[in-house]
Motif scaffolding. Structure first.
Motif, short mmCIF file in Angstrom:
data_model
loop_
_atom_site.label_atom_id
_atom_site.label_comp_id
_atom_site.label_asym_id
_atom_site.label_seq_id
_atom_site.Cartn_x
_atom_site.Cartn_y
_atom_site.Cartn_z
N HIS A 228 0.82 -1.21 0.00
CA HIS A 228 0.00 0.00 0.00
C HIS A 228 0.85 1.27 0.00
O HIS A 228 0.34 2.36 0.20
N ASP B 23 -1.17 9.51 -1.54
CA ASP B 23 -0.11 8.75 -0.88
C ASP B 23 1.26 8.95 -1.49
O ASP B 23 2.28 8.69 -0.84
N LYS C 197 4.57 1.33 -8.36
CA LYS C 197 3.33 0.57 -8.46
C LYS C 197 3.54 -0.71 -9.28
O LYS C 197 3.02 -1.77 -8.94
N ARG D 12 -14.79 -2.82 -5.25
CA ARG D 12 -13.53 -3.17 -4.59
C ARG D 12 -13.60 -4.49 -3.83
O ARG D 12 -12.59 -5.17 -3.65
N CYS E 19 -9.96 -2.69 -9.24
CA CYS E 19 -9.25 -1.58 -8.59
C CYS E 19 -8.67 -2.01 -7.25
O CYS E 19 -8.17 -1.18 -6.49
N ASN E 20 -8.74 -3.32 -6.95
CA ASN E 20 -8.24 -3.84 -5.69
C ASN E 20 -7.46 -5.13 -5.96
O ASN E 20 -8.05 -6.20 -6.09
N ASP F 5 -2.57 3.30 -14.26
CA ASP F 5 -2.52 4.26 -13.15
C ASP F 5 -3.75 5.16 -13.21
O ASP F 5 -3.67 6.35 -13.53
N PHE G 280 -5.39 6.19 -10.76
CA PHE G 280 -5.48 7.08 -9.60
C PHE G 280 -4.11 7.65 -9.25
O PHE G 280 -3.53 7.33 -8.21
N THR H 263 -2.03 8.51 -5.67
CA THR H 263 -2.56 7.65 -4.61
C THR H 263 -1.92 6.26 -4.71
O THR H 263 -1.24 5.94 -5.69
N LYS H 264 -2.16 5.45 -3.70
CA LYS H 264 -1.62 4.08 -3.67
C LYS H 264 -2.40 3.14 -4.58
O LYS H 264 -1.95 2.01 -4.84
N HIS H 265 -3.54 3.55 -5.07
CA HIS H 265 -4.43 2.66 -5.82
C HIS H 265 -3.97 2.47 -7.27
O HIS H 265 -3.37 3.37 -7.86
N GLU I 273 -5.34 0.29 -11.04
CA GLU I 273 -6.33 -0.54 -11.74
C GLU I 273 -5.59 -1.67 -12.47
O GLU I 273 -4.51 -1.46 -13.02
#
Length: 398
Positions: free
Chosen positions: A11, A75, A88, A332, A356-357, A381, A383, A386-388, A390
């Protein structure tokens, strides 16, 4: 105390060690030496807060947003954008490799716009001010400009005083033409200053999910496909990256003839791939989204497409079609057991899973591996900052 950051966890938090106990430190980078205040001390781990950078990574940059580290929405603003995408990719690859699912590098497609990309923002209103809660707290912080939100949304936030309500929630959406939809949730009377309509392209205002001005939807376009999108319907928040994702999925559906589109929303991806003689069947639980999807099929002159309203797990078993391709884009939380079991019974040639998770994606993939093999995994990417991330995973029947 001083901590040397060894690596990042999945994360994005930095990992170090204090007296041989692992400590997680947000907003730090591998190789850095930082001064840390203890936030949480558990039996098996600790959580720290970085209060000073003693030795900085060459990839560290100054965060663009003055609220960074407080609102909790971002993040990775402390790291160069290209490096955040590389991180990522590395973390995704490490995660899937550790789970024994994929040993090759998982490439992550970067965003052409790493700032001001979000077309939807949900905020709190307290005491006549609009903002967010501090990270992992209920402490309010006023915010009149979000560095990752579309500038049309930020322009509305600057004029928040024209809304004249004190407490509640505010959600703002915009489209490629900078048209604005908003939903105000409050028990108070709301009086919107007429000048707001002169200063912004407002096409609809809802109060407690009911229209009080204009419409409950606007139109959006992506890769030449036109969409009607309602206030409460899901639509990708990053229009720049979503176009690239759609094109990849469209390419994967080249050989499809009968496609099942689960969690179809407003018909977003099904309409993107339905450019040839493909029969598409969509399932979605949100009524407004299904109504949008039906409208969108008409708008784009697509007649070989049908939609079903209801929970995926309730509807999927009732459709007697033989599908050769299944498209899955769940929330999610991922898919439930019944949906996975029914997918296995259908025995389609290909499954395209959009997630997305990564954690719930991995959980569901393991349950499909009895009948399917993973042939590709691609990150997007969606997002930035952020740490998220896809993911699109393609599986073919063994």
């Amino acid at each position: 105390m001083q901590v040397k950051i060894e690596k990042l966890e999945t994360h994005g938090k930095g990992i170090g060690y204090v007296s041989n106990k692992i400590i997680f430190v947000p907003h730090t980078l591998p190789g850095e030496k930082v001064e840390v205040d203890m936030v949480k001390d558990k039996k098996n781990y600790q959580v720290g807060k970085c209060v000073n950078i003693l030795e900085a990574s060459p990839k560290r940059v100054t965060p663009k947003c003055p609220y960074y580290g407080m609102c909790g929405g971002c993040d990775y603003q402390h790291v160069d954008y290209s490096e955040s995408v590389r991180l990522k990719s590395f973390l995704l690859t490490e995660l899937f490799s550790h789970e024994g699912l994929w040993d090759e590098t998982i490439f992550v497609q970067s965003s052409s716009e790493p700032w001001n990309y979000r077309n939807k923002l949900s905020m709190k209103v307290q005491g006549g001010r609009v903002g967010f809660y501090f990270s992992e707290t209920h402490q309010f912080i006023e915010i009149l400009n979000c560095a990752i939100a579309n500038e049309a949304i930020n322009a509305v936030l600057k004029d928040f005083s024209m809304f004249a309500f004190q407490n509640g929630d505010l959600t703002i959406r915009c489209n490629e033409n900078n048209e604005i939809l908003m939903d105000i949730v409050t028990n108070e009377e709301v009086n919107v200053d007429k000048n707001l309509f002169l200063r912004h392209k407002i096409v609809g205002i809802l109060k407690n999910h009911h229209v009080v001005y204009g419409n409950s939807f606007f139109f959006e376009r992506s890769n030449g496909v036109l969409y009607q999108v309602s206030m409460d319907s899901f639509f990708q928040v990053n229009p720049f990256v979503s176009k690239e994702l759609f094109l990849m999925v469209r390419n994967e559906c080249n050989s499809a003839r009968n496609l099942l589109d689960l969690y179809c929303g407003v018909g977003t991806i099904g309409l993107q791939v339905n450019i040839k003689d493909i029969q598409v069947t969509g399932i979605e639980v949100v009524q407004a989204a299904i109504l949008n999807a039906i409208k969108n099929a008409t708008l784009n002159h697509q007649t070989n497409i049908s939609y079903h309203l209801g929970k995926v797990q309730d509807i999927i078993a009732k459709i007697p079609e033989n599908f050769d391709t299944i498209l899955v884009d769940p929330p999610r939380s991922g898919m439930d057991e019944l949906t996975i079991a029914t997918i296995l019974k259908i025995q389609a040639e290909k499954i395209i899973y959009i997630s997305c998770n990564p954690n719930t994606l991995i959980r569901d993939l393991k349950k499909l591996l009895s009948d399917y093999a993973i042939t590709s995994i691609q990150g997007f990417d969606m997002f930035p900052q952020t740490k998220h991330v896809e993911c699109v995973c393609v599986m073919t029947r063994r």
